[in-house]
Design a protein around this motif. Structure first.
Motif, mmCIF file in Angstrom:
data_model
loop_
_atom_site.group_PDB
_atom_site.id
_atom_site.type_symbol
_atom_site.label_atom_id
_atom_site.label_comp_id
_atom_site.label_asym_id
_atom_site.label_seq_id
_atom_site.Cartn_x
_atom_site.Cartn_y
_atom_site.Cartn_z
ATOM 1 N N LEU A 95 -46.520 -17.174 -36.627
ATOM 2 C CA LEU A 95 -46.510 -17.305 -35.177
ATOM 3 C C LEU A 95 -47.933 -17.253 -34.627
ATOM 4 O O LEU A 95 -48.131 -17.001 -33.444
ATOM 5 C CB LEU A 95 -45.672 -16.186 -34.558
ATOM 6 N N ASP A 96 -48.933 -17.507 -35.446
ATOM 7 C CA ASP A 96 -50.333 -17.410 -35.051
ATOM 8 C C ASP A 96 -50.665 -18.419 -33.965
ATOM 9 O O ASP A 96 -50.048 -19.491 -33.855
ATOM 10 C CB ASP A 96 -51.238 -17.655 -36.264
ATOM 11 N N GLY A 97 -51.714 -18.077 -33.181
ATOM 12 C CA GLY A 97 -52.279 -19.041 -32.251
ATOM 13 C C GLY A 97 -51.418 -19.346 -31.061
ATOM 14 O O GLY A 97 -51.453 -20.463 -30.549
ATOM 15 N N ASN A 98 -50.635 -18.383 -30.573
ATOM 16 C CA ASN A 98 -49.815 -18.578 -29.388
ATOM 17 C C ASN A 98 -50.247 -17.587 -28.304
ATOM 18 O O ASN A 98 -51.372 -17.066 -28.344
ATOM 19 C CB ASN A 98 -48.335 -18.403 -29.751
ATOM 20 N N SER A 99 -49.376 -17.346 -27.323
ATOM 21 C CA SER A 99 -49.658 -16.386 -26.255
ATOM 22 C C SER A 99 -48.562 -15.326 -26.207
ATOM 23 O O SER A 99 -48.169 -14.864 -25.138
ATOM 24 C CB SER A 99 -49.753 -17.113 -24.906
ATOM 25 N N LEU A 100 -48.081 -14.948 -27.365
ATOM 26 C CA LEU A 100 -47.034 -13.939 -27.439
ATOM 27 C C LEU A 100 -47.582 -12.586 -26.988
ATOM 28 O O LEU A 100 -48.730 -12.228 -27.289
ATOM 29 C CB LEU A 100 -46.497 -13.838 -28.859
ATOM 30 N N SER A 101 -46.761 -11.837 -26.276
ATOM 31 C CA SER A 101 -47.204 -10.564 -25.704
ATOM 32 C C SER A 101 -46.194 -9.477 -26.037
ATOM 33 O O SER A 101 -45.152 -9.719 -26.643
ATOM 34 C CB SER A 101 -47.375 -10.697 -24.195
ATOM 35 N N GLY A 102 -46.539 -8.261 -25.604
ATOM 36 C CA GLY A 102 -45.660 -7.136 -25.876
ATOM 37 C C GLY A 102 -45.926 -6.553 -27.246
ATOM 38 O O GLY A 102 -46.786 -7.027 -28.000
ATOM 39 N N PRO A 103 -45.185 -5.542 -27.626
ATOM 40 C CA PRO A 103 -45.403 -4.907 -28.928
ATOM 41 C C PRO A 103 -44.776 -5.695 -30.072
ATOM 42 O O PRO A 103 -43.900 -6.541 -29.864
ATOM 43 C CB PRO A 103 -44.719 -3.544 -28.759
ATOM 44 N N ILE A 104 -45.244 -5.409 -31.259
ATOM 45 C CA ILE A 104 -44.587 -5.936 -32.457
ATOM 46 C C ILE A 104 -43.303 -5.144 -32.649
ATOM 47 O O ILE A 104 -43.331 -3.913 -32.753
ATOM 48 C CB ILE A 104 -45.499 -5.784 -33.687
ATOM 49 N N PRO A 105 -42.158 -5.795 -32.673
ATOM 50 C CA PRO A 105 -40.898 -5.031 -32.733
ATOM 51 C C PRO A 105 -40.757 -4.279 -34.050
ATOM 52 O O PRO A 105 -41.114 -4.780 -35.119
ATOM 53 C CB PRO A 105 -39.818 -6.118 -32.588
ATOM 54 N N GLU A 106 -40.244 -3.072 -33.937
ATOM 55 C CA GLU A 106 -39.997 -2.260 -35.130
ATOM 56 C C GLU A 106 -39.005 -2.941 -36.061
ATOM 57 O O GLU A 106 -39.068 -2.790 -37.285
ATOM 58 C CB GLU A 106 -39.461 -0.891 -34.693
ATOM 59 N N LEU B 249 -50.563 -9.605 -28.399
ATOM 60 C CA LEU B 249 -49.691 -8.485 -28.723
ATOM 61 C C LEU B 249 -50.411 -7.168 -28.480
ATOM 62 O O LEU B 249 -51.617 -7.049 -28.733
ATOM 63 C CB LEU B 249 -49.251 -8.578 -30.184
ATOM 64 N N ASN B 250 -49.668 -6.174 -27.999
ATOM 65 C CA ASN B 250 -50.273 -4.883 -27.720
ATOM 66 C C ASN B 250 -49.427 -3.776 -28.333
ATOM 67 O O ASN B 250 -48.469 -4.025 -29.055
ATOM 68 C CB ASN B 250 -50.437 -4.678 -26.207
ATOM 69 N N ASP C 89 -54.320 -7.303 -29.171
ATOM 70 C CA ASP C 89 -54.731 -6.151 -28.370
ATOM 71 C C ASP C 89 -54.038 -4.899 -28.888
ATOM 72 O O ASP C 89 -53.644 -4.026 -28.123
ATOM 73 C CB ASP C 89 -54.386 -6.401 -26.895
ATOM 74 N N LEU C 90 -53.884 -4.839 -30.203
ATOM 75 C CA LEU C 90 -53.204 -3.710 -30.827
ATOM 76 C C LEU C 90 -54.090 -2.470 -30.770
ATOM 77 O O LEU C 90 -55.320 -2.558 -30.888
ATOM 78 C CB LEU C 90 -52.869 -4.045 -32.279
ATOM 79 N N ILE D 106 -56.955 -7.235 -39.835
ATOM 80 C CA ILE D 106 -56.611 -6.537 -38.594
ATOM 81 C C ILE D 106 -57.796 -6.541 -37.641
ATOM 82 O O ILE D 106 -57.867 -5.718 -36.726
ATOM 83 C CB ILE D 106 -56.197 -5.082 -38.909
ATOM 84 N N SER D 107 -58.723 -7.473 -37.827
ATOM 85 C CA SER D 107 -59.956 -7.484 -37.036
ATOM 86 C C SER D 107 -59.678 -7.832 -35.573
ATOM 87 O O SER D 107 -58.653 -8.440 -35.236
ATOM 88 C CB SER D 107 -60.940 -8.485 -37.642
ATOM 89 N N HIS D 108 -60.640 -7.423 -34.723
ATOM 90 C CA HIS D 108 -60.638 -7.774 -33.306
ATOM 91 C C HIS D 108 -59.354 -7.315 -32.603
ATOM 92 O O HIS D 108 -58.627 -8.088 -32.003
ATOM 93 C CB HIS D 108 -60.859 -9.281 -33.130
ATOM 94 N N ASN D 109 -59.102 -6.028 -32.719
ATOM 95 C CA ASN D 109 -58.072 -5.339 -31.968
ATOM 96 C C ASN D 109 -58.713 -4.090 -31.354
ATOM 97 O O ASN D 109 -59.943 -4.031 -31.198
ATOM 98 C CB ASN D 109 -56.883 -4.981 -32.874
ATOM 99 N N ARG D 110 -57.921 -3.078 -31.035
ATOM 100 C CA ARG D 110 -58.452 -1.816 -30.517
ATOM 101 C C ARG D 110 -57.960 -0.648 -31.369
ATOM 102 O O ARG D 110 -57.633 0.413 -30.863
ATOM 103 C CB ARG D 110 -58.047 -1.634 -29.042
ATOM 104 N N LEU D 111 -57.908 -0.891 -32.663
ATOM 105 C CA LEU D 111 -57.402 0.109 -33.589
ATOM 106 C C LEU D 111 -58.445 1.189 -33.847
ATOM 107 O O LEU D 111 -59.660 0.926 -33.811
ATOM 108 C CB LEU D 111 -56.997 -0.561 -34.907
ATOM 109 N N ILE D 112 -57.986 2.399 -34.117
ATOM 110 C CA ILE D 112 -58.875 3.526 -34.381
ATOM 111 C C ILE D 112 -58.352 4.289 -35.580
ATOM 112 O O ILE D 112 -57.256 4.031 -36.082
ATOM 113 C CB ILE D 112 -58.981 4.473 -33.156
ATOM 114 N N GLY D 113 -59.155 5.238 -36.031
ATOM 115 C CA GLY D 113 -58.709 6.140 -37.077
ATOM 116 C C GLY D 113 -59.000 5.636 -38.470
ATOM 117 O O GLY D 113 -59.681 4.633 -38.679
#
Length: 977
Positions: free
Chosen positions: A476-487, A505-506, A528-529, A548-555
């Motif tokens: 599903l790459d290269g779209n404008s999908l939003s919201g969280p990744i569903p569990e 995605l966030n 925007d994870l 997982i590059s270019h997100n807002r991940l920490i830790g």
């Protein structure tokens, strides 16, 4: 008087060197009436290498071969041998003159062995021969014209999949031939005119050769009025195809794909009413699909892909009621898909209006097309507009593969598509759908590949997308999908590749991904994870590639699996991931540590500690005593925590050391067991150390060159290079012959040596001016070899542009031969400069090709070594072993080599503070209009109009998306010479 067995054996061996007319005279002189069939077959056997003992029942003491000899049939009337069938027995050697004694022989089949040498002319001395099958061997050289002596009797001739070269002699064609296959050789020249004499020919296959020029159809093919199968595919034939093809009205299969034919698709094809398969792909046909094809009522397979067809698809296509597979991809077809497809035509239109491209008609693709019982429909890479139709009842029941990618489709994805019961592959990528993902997609029962990349999709990812549990690839790459990744995405239990990159995605990465035990590739970059990466992902042993590059991940990164070995590009651009590769300070999202503040304690009577201060302002004796007591308690707690932590660390070190020692003992035991088994197989009798296999007529090596002590071969060798599959040594055999010996590091996973031998023989047939021929191989028992010093290649002067272009062209020709001359194609799997050798003339020769197919179960060590030894040249998808590794993986490696030739830079270069990826750097310069700035300054004067297209070619070949890389039929149309 009967001939003694010893004398009989000597007589037969002596006869092997004489003319086929002498044995009977010699036998008569010896007073023993020897059977001609026995003599001929024993002499033939003397030139055969039979490792499996398939011919062990052939004994020279027998009076006749008919009773007990295997693979022999005799005539009940005459008692003479009429059929010799030795197909697929693993035999090798040369064909001596013994077969010429079988004067009653009617059928000879040696297919699927490893016989080599030139085709013997003495086969023409078999007066009764009707069927000759020498396919899938290693015969080389020119076809002997003497075979024309069999013209009166020969009805079937199969010489396919050998190494024959030169022109096809006209003498072999006669009116008695009904079956002729010369496919998969290196035959060249024009289409022979002698074909016109084969009036009884039913099957003609000349595919996979180097036939060239504009064929004289009228003089060679059109007289073959009884022809059923015509296969001229994968040659270099050019020019127009005449309209007179309709004269071949009995034709059932027509394959002209992979040539350079041009002009319009001939009208005459429609006058062959029995056609069931037509493949014209990979040519230069232009114009429209001829209207006469609507009369092909039996047509089941139609492939017109990779041409320049530009007109709209005609409405009569829906008349082809027997059609099962339709491939019109990679053309310029226009028109729009109909808004609905059903018998009533009453389905609602798409939510977005269809827009036709300027200058093109608004003609619709005929609605009846999807009323056919199609199993495969490929309309990708055209100029189609409109919306995706919901389909018809019949299509729901039959369709298995649908590809509408790379068009201009708009509108919603119809929920009714979930009713495609048998659909396995759905590709709608690279369109402008501007649609949400319908949750009904989760109802697909058998869907294994869902590709919706770059299709302007928006909204959330439905949680029930994986309800069916059959998905193996979800992109599903290269779209404008939003919201969280569903569990719930963890329900995709069969998933091997998950691509969600370049969306919006966030939220956090769901721990449910850890349930994807088969996952091998995970792409989440450019979203925007946030939050931490679930540590459970480190338990996914199958995971080979993560971005997982270019997100807002920490830790911290997970400590297990592939995560400790990720490079910087895979984690860059986050808010604070803790890794040695990240120079920015990391942010730990963990609870604050417990702080013990003595001043926060309350007094025994419930008052604050400050109440213990005396009236004079100095601490009272009671206060001092209480403070000391609290201080002692505080130190005790701290000491306990420190001691406990130290004990845990020490215990952990001891446990790890014990586990490592145990693992080393287990490995040692396994290796010892393997050594014992391998040694026991060669310990008895002669101290032979393995099995020597010689193949290929051009090999100058003989079995005696290796001697009886093959173990000494590698002991005297010097190491000259290492790769993912093993180490290369330079060794001397005989007294004056040098060979390069490849010792496979993963030989312990070769379970079935017969399969290994067969695969090596296939690779040994890959003969081309731009390929290094595979020499013989010696299978030794497993031994450890001490590593030699690392190779030190001499430095040479920088190459000019002409020399570099010659290298690129030679490598392309070699790869094109591997991909287009074998079915299934040979994948090189390891394209890099170290495997491109130069001869004295500066011509490139590919080496080390096809080693991946020798190992049926490549382990994780081999996969990891593959990425380390060919860093920068490996296509991203090659990390996923269970996905289909195809020719476009080699296209990626070739593209990197091209960029390296132009720039003079390594694909990955490490600086003090960063890592420079050549592909990314060249692409960035090209986007800024400064592509020529990256050209190697040592190149000297160079033609910009030549260098710039080659540079762009390298970038196209190194696309991260495999389907975006050009197929070889477009990349190298002229690379098969």
């Amino acid at each position: 008087m009967a001939v003694a067995p010893a004398f009989r054996r000597l007589l037969l061996l002596f006869l092997a060197t004489l003319s086929p007319l002498v044995p009977s005279l010699a036998a008569a002189a010896a007073g023993a009436p020897l059977n001609d069939d026995v003599v001929g077959l024993i002499v033939f056997k003397s030139g055969v290498v039979d490792h499996s003992g398939a011919l062990s029942s052939w004994q020279e003491d027998d009076e006749a071969p008919c009773a007990t000899w295997a693979h022999i049939q005799c005539s009940a009337a005459t008692g003479r041998v009429v059929n010799v069938s030795l197909s697929g027995l693993g035999l090798s050697g040369h064909l001596n003159r013994g077969l010429a004694k079988l004067s009653a022989l009617e059928s000879l089949s040696l297919a699927g062995n490893n016989f080599s040498g030139v085709l013997p002319s003495h086969l023409s001395l078999l007066p009764a021969l009707r069927l000759l099958n020498l396919s899938s061997n290693a015969f080389s050289g020119a076809m002997p014209g003497e075979l024309g002596a069999l013209a009166a009797t020969l009805t079937a001739l199969d010489l396919s999949d050998n190494e024959l070269s030169g022109a096809i002699p006209d003498e072999i064609f006669s009116g008695s031939l009904r079956y002729l296959s010369l496919a998969g050789n290196a035959l060249s020249g024009p289409l022979p005119l002698g074909l016109s004499r084969c009036g009884s020919l039913l099957h003609l296959n000349l595919s996979g050769n180097r036939l060239s020029g504009e064929p004289d159809f009228a003089g060679s093919l059109l007289p073959l009025r009884r022809l059923r199968v015509l296969d001229l595919s994968r040659n270099e034939l050019a020019g127009p195809v005449p309209e007179g093809m309709g004269l071949l009205h009995n034709l059932k299969v027509l394959r002209l794909n992979g040539n350079q034919f041009s002009g319009g698709v001939p009208l005459g094809i429609g006058y062959c009413p029995h056609l069931t398969e037509v493949d014209l792909s990979g040519n230069g046909f232009s114009g429209s699909v001829p209207y006469t094809m609507q009369w092909l009522s039996s047509l089941a397979f139609l492939n017109l892909s990779g041409n320049q067809l530009s007109a709209d698809l005609p409405s009569w296509v829906s008349n082809l009621t027997s059609l099962q597979s339709l491939d019109l991809s990679d053309n310029r077809l226009g028109g729009s898909l109909p808004p609905a497809m059903g018998t009533s035509g009453s389905s609602p239109p798409s939510s977005s209006p269809a827009t036709a491209s300027p200058g093109r008609s608004r003609h619709r693709i005929p609605a009846g097309l999807l009323e056919l019982g199609l199993e495969e429909l490929d309309l990708s890479d055209n100029e189609l507009t409109g919306g995706i139709p919901p389909g018809s009842t019949r299509l729901f029941e039959t369709l298995r593969r649908l590809d509408l990618s790379r068009n201009r489709l708009t509108g919603d994805i119809p929920p009714e598509m979930a009713l495609y019961f048998n659909l396995h592959h759905l590709n709608l990528s690279w369109n402008d759908l501007r649609s949400r993902l319908p949750p009904e997609l989760g109802y697909f029962r058998n869907l294994s590949v869902l590709d919706l990349r770059s299709s302007a999709l928006y909204g959330p990812i439905p949680g029930d997308l994986c309800d069916s549990g059959s998905l193996a690839v979800l992109q599903l790459d290269g779209n404008s999908l939003s919201g969280p990744i569903p569990e719930e995405i963890g329900n995709c239990s069969s998933l091997h590749l998950l691509g969600l990159s370049h969306n919006s995605l966030n939220g956090s990465i769901p721990p449910g991904l850890s349930r994807l035990r088969k996952l091998e590739i995970l792409n989440l970059e450019f979203n925007d994870l946030s939050g931490e990466i679930p540590p459970e992902l480190g338990a996914l042993d199958s995971l080979l590639a993560v971005n997982i590059s270019h997100n807002r991940l920490i830790g911290r990164l997970p400590t297990g699996g592939v995560f400790p070995s990720l490079d910087q590009s895979a984690i860059d651009g986050n808010a604070g991931i803790c890794s040695p590769l990240v120079h920015e300070p990391c942010r730990m999202n963990v609870p604050k540590p417990l702080v013990l503040d003595p001043d926060s304690y309350r007094s025994a009577n419930g008052g604050p500690a400050g109440d213990l201060v005396g009236a004079s302002g100095s601490p009272s004796s009671a206060a001092v005593a209480a403070a000391k007591a609290r201080h002692r308690r505080f130190l005790s707690v701290s000491a306990i925590v420190a001691i406990s932590a130290a004990l845990v660390i020490v215990l952990g070190v001891v446990v790890v050391a014990l586990l490592n020692a145990s693992a080393r003992r287990r490995v040692g035991l396994v290796e010892t067991a393997l050594e014992s088994m391998c040694s026991s197989s060669t310990r008895s009798g002669d101290p032979a150390v393995g099995k020597l296999v010689l193949f290929g007529p051009r090999s100058e090596l003989l079995s005696e060159d290796f001697g009886g002590s093959g173990e000494a071969l590698l002991h005297k060798a010097t190491e000259i290079g290492r790769g993912a599959f093993g180490t290369v040594y330079k060794a001397a055999v005989a007294s004056d012959k040098l060979v390069a010996v490849k010792k496979l590091l993963t030989a312990n996973i070769v379970q079935y040596h017969d399969d290994f031998d067969r695969e090596v023989r296939i690779l040994g047939k890959a003969r081309h001016p731009n390929l290094m021929p595979l020499p013989p191989y010696l299978r030794l028992r497993r031994r450890r070899q001490p590593p030699g010093p690392p190779p030190r290649p001499p430095r040479s002067a920088p190459l000019n542009w002409a020399a570099r272009f010659k290298i690129a062209l030679g490598a392309a020709k070699g790869l094109a031969h591997l991909h287009q001359s074998f079915r299934p194609p040979i994948i090189h799997y390891n394209v890099k400069p170290g495997n491109i050798l130069l001869d004295d003339a500066g011509d490139a020769r590919l080496a080390d090709f096809g080693l991946a197919r020798l190992l049926p179960k490549p382990d994780r060590h081999a996969v990891g070594s593959r990425f380390q030894t060919a860093l920068g040249y490996v296509a991203p998808e090659m990390a996923c072993q269970s996905l289909r590794v195809n020719e476009r993986c080699d296209v990626y490696g070739f593209g990197v080599v091209v960029l390296e030739l132009v720039t003079g830079r390594r694909p990955v270069e490490y600086g003090e503070d960063d890592v420079v990826i050549l592909v990314d750097q060249v692409r960035a310069l090209l986007e800024r209009g400064a592509a020529l700035d990256c050209v190697d300054p040592r190149l000297g004067p160079f033609p910009e109009d030549e260098v710039l297209p080659v540079l762009k070619l390298g970038l196209v070949c190194t696309s991260q998306i495999p389907s975006s890389r050009p197929p070889w039929r477009r990349l190298c149309r002229s690379c098969r010479s």
